[in-house]
Enzyme design. Structure first.
Site, short mmCIF file in Angstrom:
data_model
loop_
_atom_site.label_atom_id
_atom_site.label_comp_id
_atom_site.label_asym_id
_atom_site.label_seq_id
_atom_site.Cartn_x
_atom_site.Cartn_y
_atom_site.Cartn_z
CB SER A 66 -7.68 -28.94 -12.77
OG SER A 66 -6.75 -27.92 -12.98
CG ASP A 109 -10.41 -24.06 -16.76
OD1 ASP A 109 -9.74 -24.52 -17.69
OD2 ASP A 109 -10.52 -24.63 -15.66
CG HIS A 156 -8.32 -27.63 -17.72
ND1 HIS A 156 -8.79 -26.65 -16.88
CD2 HIS A 156 -7.50 -28.40 -16.97
CE1 HIS A 156 -8.27 -26.80 -15.68
NE2 HIS A 156 -7.47 -27.86 -15.70
#
Length: 769
Positions: free
Chosen positions: A559, A151, A221
């Protein structure tokens, strides 16, 4: 992810990738994939150096010298994946692709993170999703499980990665904390490793400065997804006081490791193939047990797909790989990460809302959602105007309707509540444009595609996001009223909302466009307005204008649903360390539910009944996955047979598997032992075979069938008796088209084996030819 004794042992990819010879040479970055290594799982430094030298020697034969090859190659994959990434002229890449030792050559393409940027955890305890079985809640249960995350890295200071109460780092761990260029970045006994990979990104954007030399998450994220999968328990977590509760990852006592492969977007892409493969190669070496991968690209052939290749090598070493399905819904055939060795996760809602009511001047109340900390005074009504009516004279009405930059006239919007239509620009950007134009608040109305999917965003002004139907009501009220007025109530957190879950409109859908006989996605999990840890390098909206900072944030996307399943996999790995990745996937799929909390079939965002192409086997149920009764298992041989059935020859498959292999006669894809049955083109009838393994107590299972419309289903035998754990039984399912009732579109049903305690359910998806 690494389980030495796992039964699933897989190898490397083998396939020829066709590259058209261009008319003129152009230099670009490529991945040259050569398969697997023969040096074993514990290579010495001498072995690794020899591999790198072999790559230089190989490329040197095309470039004219070892030195030119060394200048061209920027990654040499030496541990488990055999290959290299290099800057090459297109004609040289095409020549390399024709070499008999080469499996595939493909461009170092960019991929996307699977969040909905508002951007268009995890309160699991609040929404009834958390695994409650006592064995999973033991204080230190699961500490030997290691979850890795590909990520944007990680914010190590987050409380979700606090290591209080943790014992020593597991001895199997071989990873590092790559902080040589960032002395302020620290790992601990919870966050046991972090690395970064940016050479593939640099090959596209150019030379990078030193700020890129860190695994630190500056975007949010990666911190969000990693804490969702394996974050520690944090009391009183919230976003601006909303959703307050104990945040904890799906596998809260697991150790975690971050592999930073995603960077600031270039042409919309953030994560590049060369970096992804490098991260997979190292993560396998480090000793992870689970890999969570919340990124992807367009569906493509397995051998040209870095995530599929890396996943294949990972499962060879007992690592379970969980991937996001993508955010390209609600169109059909958009699902990505479609390899059968991956667990592919769609996104659905949870039963928690951040309610903000829109009250119109005609006293109509419309329920929306928001995470705006700002409120309008008291119960005061304000003038209401549509963004189209507030457009600047020289602006396009389409741009104004969407509240895009430079399209709203402050003279018309000041002091009013502005109504913006969802689409194109970020949801929070619409609110910013409203604020810049002087509006006191914003109502964000869905378009027809997004239907009932409303998302709580941390807007900078009082705002409420409403569904499509309510949006029509607002526009109708404005058009029919001389002086339209409205107010927006402060946000409140509500639990137990119905119906829940329903599918997110953005969640990518099947059918699988590469191998339609494999149902994708496999499963769905919470992916809308998920609260989890966040970076403090940016504000909650990730917009330059947002100077706020939060420790936890609400984000949406597949996600977010992917690491929910990764956390569950971590728990199952702890409970059943010898189960294969296929067995774990089967347990998750066959224990899922197709019903919502109103005991009705799961709906899509338009409140129309969804189906397997939306949710796969259904919505994940972690407690039931712990005791599935039976599993559909797969071995190395099964995956090799799968490749053979797709048309790859024995030479390629042997190179891929690093051992001799022969295709075993005629093999049907329909007989691949997947936990679902998908027949994309049924002429008259077909008989498929499946094998189930008992992983529970002895018992007798009887079959139940819900037939797809226009299809007859016969199962033989109708009863399976198991006397011991590990015993396997095979059954056959005959599907026959009833021509009088058949429709030429996909229809679905289900097959259930039950002993009265366990319900082992498999979707059946059929399309009559």
């Amino acid at each position: 992810m690494r389980l030495p004794n796992a039964t699933l042992c897989l190898v490397t990819f083998i396939v020829f990738s066709f590259i058209q010879t261009p008319t003129s040479a152009a230099r670009r970055s490529y991945v040259v994939y050569l398969g697997g290594h023969s040096h074993g799982i514990e290579p010495s430094s001498i072995d690794l150096d020899a591999v790198t030298k072999s790559h230089y020697d190989f490329l040197g034969t095309f470039l004219g010298s070892h030195e030119h090859a060394q200048e061209s190659i920027f990654y040499s994959y030496t541990r488990h994946i055999n290959g290299f990434a290099a800057n090459l002229d297109d004609d040289v890449a095409a020549e390399i692709a024709r070499h008999p030792k080469v499996v595939s050559v493909f461009l170092n393409k960019g991929r996307k993170l699977h969040t909905t940027r508002s951007w268009e955890f995890l309160g699991l305890e609040q929404n009834g999703f958390v695994a409650s079985n006592s064995i999973w809640n033991k204080t230190r249960y699961g500490e030997d499980t290691i979850i890795g995350n590909l990520d944007t890295g990680v914010w190590p200071e987050s409380k979700s990665f606090n290591d209080d109460g943790y014992g020593p780092i597991p001895s199997k761990w071989k990873g590092i904390c790559q902080n040589d260029k960032d002395a302020g970045f620290h790992c601990n006994r919870k966050l046991i490793g972090a690395r970064y990979f940016n050479k593939g990104y640099a090959a596209t954007v150019g030379k990078l400065n030193s700020s890129f030399d860190t695994p630190r998450d500056k975007e949010g994220h990666g911190t969000h997804t990693l804490s969702t999968a394996g974050g520690n328990m944090v009391a009183k977590a919230s976003v601006f006081g909303f959703g307050k509760g104990t945040a904890k990852g799906g596998s809260p006592r697991a150790r975690v490791a971050a592999y930073k492969v995603c960077w600031p977007p270039v042409s919309g892409n953030e994560c590049f193939d060369a970096d992804i493969l490098a991260a997979f190669d190292v993560a396998i070496h480090d000793g992870v047990d689970v890999l969570s991968v919340s990124l992807g690209g367009e569906p493509t052939a397995f051998f040209n797909d870095s995530v599929a290749i890396g996943s294949f090598h990972a499962i060879k070493h007992g690592i379970v790989v969980v991937c996001s399905a993508g955010n390209s819904g609600p169109a059909d055939g958009t699902v990505s990460n479609i390899a059968p060795w991956q667990i592919t996760v769609g996104a659905s809602t949870m039963d928690r809302e951040f309610s903000s009511i829109v009250v119109l001047g005609n006293h109509k109340h419309l329920k929306g959602q928001s995470l705006s900390a700002k409120v309008l005074p008291g119960k005061k009504f304000f003038p209401l105007i549509s963004a189209a009516d507030a457009k600047l004279a020289n602006a396009l009405i389409e741009n104004a309707t969407l509240c895009q930059a430079g399209a709203i006239d402050p003279k018309k919007a000041t002091g009013k509540i502005l109504v913006c239509l969802r689409g194109q620009n970020a949801r929070v950007d619409k609110g910013q444009q409203a604020a810049l134009a002087g509006a006191v608040g914003m109502i964000l109305a869905n378009n027809i595609l997004t239907g009932n999917e409303i998302i709580a965003d941390a807007h900078l002004l009082p705002a409420s996001h409403i569904n499509y139907t309510d949006g029509l009501a607002v526009f109708a009220y404005i058009n029919k009223t001389k002086r339209p007025m409205a107010r927006i109530t402060p946000v409140t957190t509500q639990i137990g909302t119905k119906p829940s879950p329903f599918m997110a409109a953005f969640s990518s859908k099947g059918p699988n466009t590469i191998t339609p006989e494999i149902l994708k996605p496999d499963i769905t999990a919470p992916g809308v307005s998920v609260i989890a840890a966040y970076t403090e390098a940016e504000g909650p909206t990730n917009e330059d204008f947002d100077k706020r900072r939060v420790q936890f944030n609400s984000v949406s996307g597949t996600s977010m649903s992917c690491p929910h399943v990764s956390g569950i996999v971590g728990l199952l790995k702890s409970l059943y360390p010898k189960w294969s990745s296929a067995a774990i996937k089967s347990a998750i799929m066959t224990s899922a539910t197709m019903m919502d909390n109103s005991h009705e079939p799961i709906l899509n965002a338009s409140y129309i009944e969804a189906g397997p192409f939306s949710y796969g086997a259904g919505h994940v149920q972690p407690n039931r996955a712990m005791d599935p009764g039976l599993v559909y298992d797969l071995t190395t041989e099964d995956y090799l047979n799968f490749l053979c059935t797709l048309g790859y020859n024995e030479t390629l498959i042997s190179a891929f598997s690093q051992e001799p292999y022969k295709c075993r006669g005629s093999i049907k894809l329909a007989n691949f032992n997947y936990p679902s049955i998908t027949i994309p083109k049924l002429d008259t009838s077909i008989t498929v075979t499946r094998t189930v393994k008992n992983v529970g107590s002895p018992g007798t299972y009887r079959v139940q069938v819900q037939k797809p419309m226009g299809i007859s289903v016969y199962v033989k035998p109708k009863k399976l008796k198991f006397k011991r754990v590990g015993e396997e039984k095979t059954f056959k399912v005959t599907l026959k088209v009833n021509k009088a009732d058949a429709v030429q579109e996909y229809v679905s049903g289900q097959l259930i084996w039950s002993d009265g305690v366990h319900y082992v359910r498999s979707p059946i998806v059929v399309k009559a030819a």
